[in-house]
Scaffold this motif. Sequence first.
Motif, PDB file in Angstrom:
ATOM      1  N   SER B  27      -8.576  -6.945   1.042  1.00  0.00           N
ATOM      2  CA  SER B  27      -9.421  -6.845   2.243  1.00  0.00           C
ATOM      3  C   SER B  27      -8.731  -7.579   3.389  1.00  0.00           C
ATOM      4  O   SER B  27      -7.885  -8.464   3.157  1.00  0.00           O
ATOM      5  N   ILE B  28      -9.066  -7.192   4.606  1.00  0.00           N
ATOM      6  CA  ILE B  28      -8.476  -7.833   5.790  1.00  0.00           C
ATOM      7  C   ILE B  28      -9.615  -8.253   6.726  1.00  0.00           C
ATOM      8  O   ILE B  28     -10.510  -7.439   7.028  1.00  0.00           O
ATOM      9  N   ASP B  29      -9.573  -9.511   7.132  1.00  0.00           N
ATOM     10  CA  ASP B  29     -10.635 -10.044   7.996  1.00  0.00           C
ATOM     11  C   ASP B  29     -10.519  -9.499   9.413  1.00  0.00           C
ATOM     12  O   ASP B  29      -9.413  -9.252   9.907  1.00  0.00           O
ATOM     13  N   SER B  30     -11.658  -9.368  10.024  1.00  0.00           N
ATOM     14  CA  SER B  30     -11.690  -8.918  11.412  1.00  0.00           C
ATOM     15  C   SER B  30     -11.035  -9.979  12.302  1.00  0.00           C
ATOM     16  O   SER B  30     -11.259 -11.180  12.145  1.00  0.00           O
ATOM     17  N   GLY B  31     -10.195  -9.568  13.198  1.00  0.00           N
ATOM     18  CA  GLY B  31      -9.535 -10.485  14.136  1.00  0.00           C
ATOM     19  C   GLY B  31      -8.309 -11.180  13.567  1.00  0.00           C
ATOM     20  O   GLY B  31      -7.739 -12.058  14.222  1.00  0.00           O
ATOM     21  N   SER B  32      -7.870 -10.741  12.383  1.00  0.00           N
ATOM     22  CA  SER B  32      -6.693 -11.398  11.796  1.00  0.00           C
ATOM     23  C   SER B  32      -5.404 -10.655  12.171  1.00  0.00           C
ATOM     24  O   SER B  32      -5.440  -9.533  12.682  1.00  0.00           O
ATOM     25  N   PHE B  33      -4.272 -11.324  11.897  1.00  0.00           N
ATOM     26  CA  PHE B  33      -2.944 -10.743  12.134  1.00  0.00           C
ATOM     27  C   PHE B  33      -2.269 -10.685  10.766  1.00  0.00           C
ATOM     28  O   PHE B  33      -2.075 -11.711  10.124  1.00  0.00           O
ATOM     29  N   VAL B  34      -1.942  -9.471  10.314  1.00  0.00           N
ATOM     30  CA  VAL B  34      -1.437  -9.323   8.942  1.00  0.00           C
ATOM     31  C   VAL B  34      -0.110  -8.566   8.952  1.00  0.00           C
ATOM     32  O   VAL B  34       0.033  -7.546   9.630  1.00  0.00           O
ATOM     33  N   PHE B  35       0.837  -9.113   8.182  1.00  0.00           N
ATOM     34  CA  PHE B  35       2.111  -8.405   7.989  1.00  0.00           C
ATOM     35  C   PHE B  35       2.068  -7.687   6.643  1.00  0.00           C
ATOM     36  O   PHE B  35       1.568  -8.239   5.662  1.00  0.00           O
ATOM     37  N   ILE B  36       2.598  -6.472   6.609  1.00  0.00           N
ATOM     38  CA  ILE B  36       2.779  -5.784   5.320  1.00  0.00           C
ATOM     39  C   ILE B  36       4.275  -5.578   5.153  1.00  0.00           C
ATOM     40  O   ILE B  36       4.930  -4.957   6.011  1.00  0.00           O
ATOM     41  N   THR B  37       4.804  -6.120   4.090  1.00  0.00           N
ATOM     42  CA  THR B  37       6.247  -5.997   3.863  1.00  0.00           C
ATOM     43  C   THR B  37       6.516  -5.316   2.522  1.00  0.00           C
ATOM     44  O   THR B  37       5.597  -5.099   1.726  1.00  0.00           O
ATOM     45  N   GLY B  38       7.758  -5.022   2.283  1.00  0.00           N
ATOM     46  CA  GLY B  38       8.159  -4.383   1.031  1.00  0.00           C
ATOM     47  C   GLY B  38       9.474  -3.676   1.239  1.00  0.00           C
ATOM     48  O   GLY B  38       9.882  -3.423   2.377  1.00  0.00           O
ATOM     49  N   ALA B  39      10.096  -3.325   0.122  1.00  0.00           N
ATOM     50  CA  ALA B  39      11.389  -2.645   0.207  1.00  0.00           C
ATOM     51  C   ALA B  39      11.175  -1.221   0.741  1.00  0.00           C
ATOM     52  O   ALA B  39      10.044  -0.723   0.746  1.00  0.00           O
ATOM     53  N   SER B  40      12.266  -0.585   1.162  1.00  0.00           N
ATOM     54  CA  SER B  40      12.167   0.806   1.618  1.00  0.00           C
ATOM     55  C   SER B  40      11.623   1.664   0.488  1.00  0.00           C
ATOM     56  O   SER B  40      12.056   1.540  -0.660  1.00  0.00           O
ATOM     57  N   GLY B  41      10.656   2.533   0.827  1.00  0.00           N
ATOM     58  CA  GLY B  41      10.078   3.428  -0.169  1.00  0.00           C
ATOM     59  C   GLY B  41       9.006   2.761  -1.019  1.00  0.00           C
ATOM     60  O   GLY B  41       8.491   3.380  -1.967  1.00  0.00           O
ATOM     61  N   SER B  42       8.639   1.532  -0.686  1.00  0.00           N
ATOM     62  CA  SER B  42       7.636   0.837  -1.500  1.00  0.00           C
ATOM     63  C   SER B  42       6.215   1.325  -1.211  1.00  0.00           C
ATOM     64  O   SER B  42       5.310   1.091  -2.008  1.00  0.00           O
ATOM     65  N   GLY B  43       6.021   1.994  -0.058  1.00  0.00           N
ATOM     66  CA  GLY B  43       4.687   2.525   0.251  1.00  0.00           C
ATOM     67  C   GLY B  43       4.021   1.842   1.438  1.00  0.00           C
ATOM     68  O   GLY B  43       2.812   2.034   1.655  1.00  0.00           O
ATOM     69  N   LYS B  44       4.803   1.075   2.213  1.00  0.00           N
ATOM     70  CA  LYS B  44       4.224   0.371   3.374  1.00  0.00           C
ATOM     71  C   LYS B  44       3.640   1.385   4.386  1.00  0.00           C
ATOM     72  O   LYS B  44       2.500   1.251   4.808  1.00  0.00           O
ATOM     73  N   SER B  45       4.483   2.363   4.742  1.00  0.00           N
ATOM     74  CA  SER B  45       4.035   3.339   5.741  1.00  0.00           C
ATOM     75  C   SER B  45       2.911   4.212   5.180  1.00  0.00           C
ATOM     76  O   SER B  45       2.001   4.625   5.915  1.00  0.00           O
ATOM     77  N   THR B  46       2.979   4.491   3.877  1.00  0.00           N
ATOM     78  CA  THR B  46       1.922   5.287   3.229  1.00  0.00           C
ATOM     79  C   THR B  46       0.579   4.562   3.362  1.00  0.00           C
ATOM     80  O   THR B  46      -0.436   5.168   3.714  1.00  0.00           O
ATOM     81  N   LEU B  47       0.615   3.250   3.108  1.00  0.00           N
ATOM     82  CA  LEU B  47      -0.612   2.454   3.221  1.00  0.00           C
ATOM     83  C   LEU B  47      -1.124   2.488   4.670  1.00  0.00           C
ATOM     84  O   LEU B  47      -2.326   2.669   4.908  1.00  0.00           O
ATOM     85  N   LEU B  48      -0.193   2.339   5.619  1.00  0.00           N
ATOM     86  CA  LEU B  48      -0.591   2.331   7.030  1.00  0.00           C
ATOM     87  C   LEU B  48      -1.211   3.680   7.439  1.00  0.00           C
ATOM     88  O   LEU B  48      -2.213   3.718   8.142  1.00  0.00           O
ATOM     89  N   LYS B  49      -0.601   4.759   6.928  1.00  0.00           N
ATOM     90  CA  LYS B  49      -1.126   6.097   7.235  1.00  0.00           C
ATOM     91  C   LYS B  49      -2.567   6.229   6.753  1.00  0.00           C
ATOM     92  O   LYS B  49      -3.401   6.855   7.413  1.00  0.00           O
TER      93      LYS B  49
END
Lengths: 270, 223
Positions: B27-49
């Motif tokens: 879960s992500i709190d309202s008003g927070s600043f969160v980084f999502i990291t991971g290796a290429s192809g790990s699914g970062k952009s998929t999660l963002l989509k």
Amino acid sequence: MNAFKNHFSLVIALFGILFSLQTFTIVERAIDAYKQNLANNYSVVVVSKKKMSEKTFKEKYSLISEVKELTSDKVIAKLNAGISKRNRELLKLALPKFYRLQLKHYPSPNEVNSLTKSLLLNSSIMKVETFAKSHNSTYKLLLLFKSVITVFAVSVGIITILLISKEMKIWQFKHSERMSIMGLFGAPTWLSSAVLFRLAIVDALIATGLAFSLFTFISTSDWVLSQLINIEIDIIIFDIFPDFLVMLGVSLFVSFILASFIVISHKEEV
Amino acid sequence: MDKVIVAQNLSLGYSKDEYIIKDVTFSIDSGSFVFITGASGSGKSTLLKSLYGALKPETGSLVIAGVELKNVSKSKLNLLRKHTGIVFQDYKLIKEWTVEKNIILPLIVGGYDKKVQQEQVEKLLSHVRLKHQALKYPKELSGGEQQRVAMARALSNNPVLILADEPTGNLDDYSSQLIWNLLEGANKDLDATVIVVTHHIPESMRVEYKHLHIEFGKIHECI
């Protein structure tokens, strides 16, 4: 330049459709007018044993517009020499009655056949002369002319449809990216496709304007009018208000179909 | 604190046979600043989509600002997107629109009047240092400038949620710093929730903000 390219292909395609449609309409009008000319000059001659009234003909045969009795006076006048007045009167009574029947429109060979058969059912009618040979060849020529024009219009139509389907693919490619991006920012379909419909409407108006100008020019051209007078055809080449409305309707319809197809087939980018 | 994003047993993928994100809960709190990291192809952009509704959950649930995205209607999704600012790795600027018009896209979609659009575009052009490029088209700009336009667009309607996919991926230091400043500013001044997918977290931001790391389809919270 870019804006010009954006419009050019669809305008040309729409103009092609309007041009072939109006050409077909003009030819249809010309053929109808020619048919009316032929109908006015064509008649069927009926020989009857006894006198028949115009009402009798018209009641039984709806195709007949006018009945004229052909008087035998001229024939009898040629036999004048050596025949007494009394004998002339007797001869006049003994001769069958001749009628010339004018028809409402130029009939097809089938209509001529069926009219002949119906007339011959009347026991008083001895003979019906339809001048079938000359009628058939004129009618076939008319049909051939109509077929050639139909083939021309259909060919232009097919080429235009091919042009439009090619344009459709280009538009799909060109507009789908913008529609996707707008969709990612929450734009409803009507908003993301508004540009597309605006372009379609503008192109339809331009194409209609071009076709309108061309046919207005043609319909007032002295050369065209003199050609029509030469072949004794009196038609309205371009009936400004109704023909303009038909053109506008057709071009708007086609461009709306094109735009709607792109909107419907648009898939959101993933 | 209110949760702006709640994912439960969430699985994501492009085919039913193979999930890229597998059964994750976070879960992500309202008003927070969160980084999502991971290796290429790990699914970062998929999660963002999935966070902007371009990819629907295969299993589990994903709730953004109270809206369940699994069976969300188009109109609800549009409403959610109207309050979300997105920065894409490939910018996604509309080629035939000027810089100015690209920036006000969310305002056009939101139905704001012309005066608001004009005020906002002037303010944002000055923030991203592109006032002199306002009437240019994206192809006339450098990569860094295009990303700054994309950033200005994401901020134009004061969104409650900002999603950024590799926003500084190929940018020079100047543009990168400008982007990070704008994202931090949006978080602090506008109280927007900011989620950034990135390979490199700037040193200065490492300690201060939450950091989710994706590995083998699972999400780990790094402290």
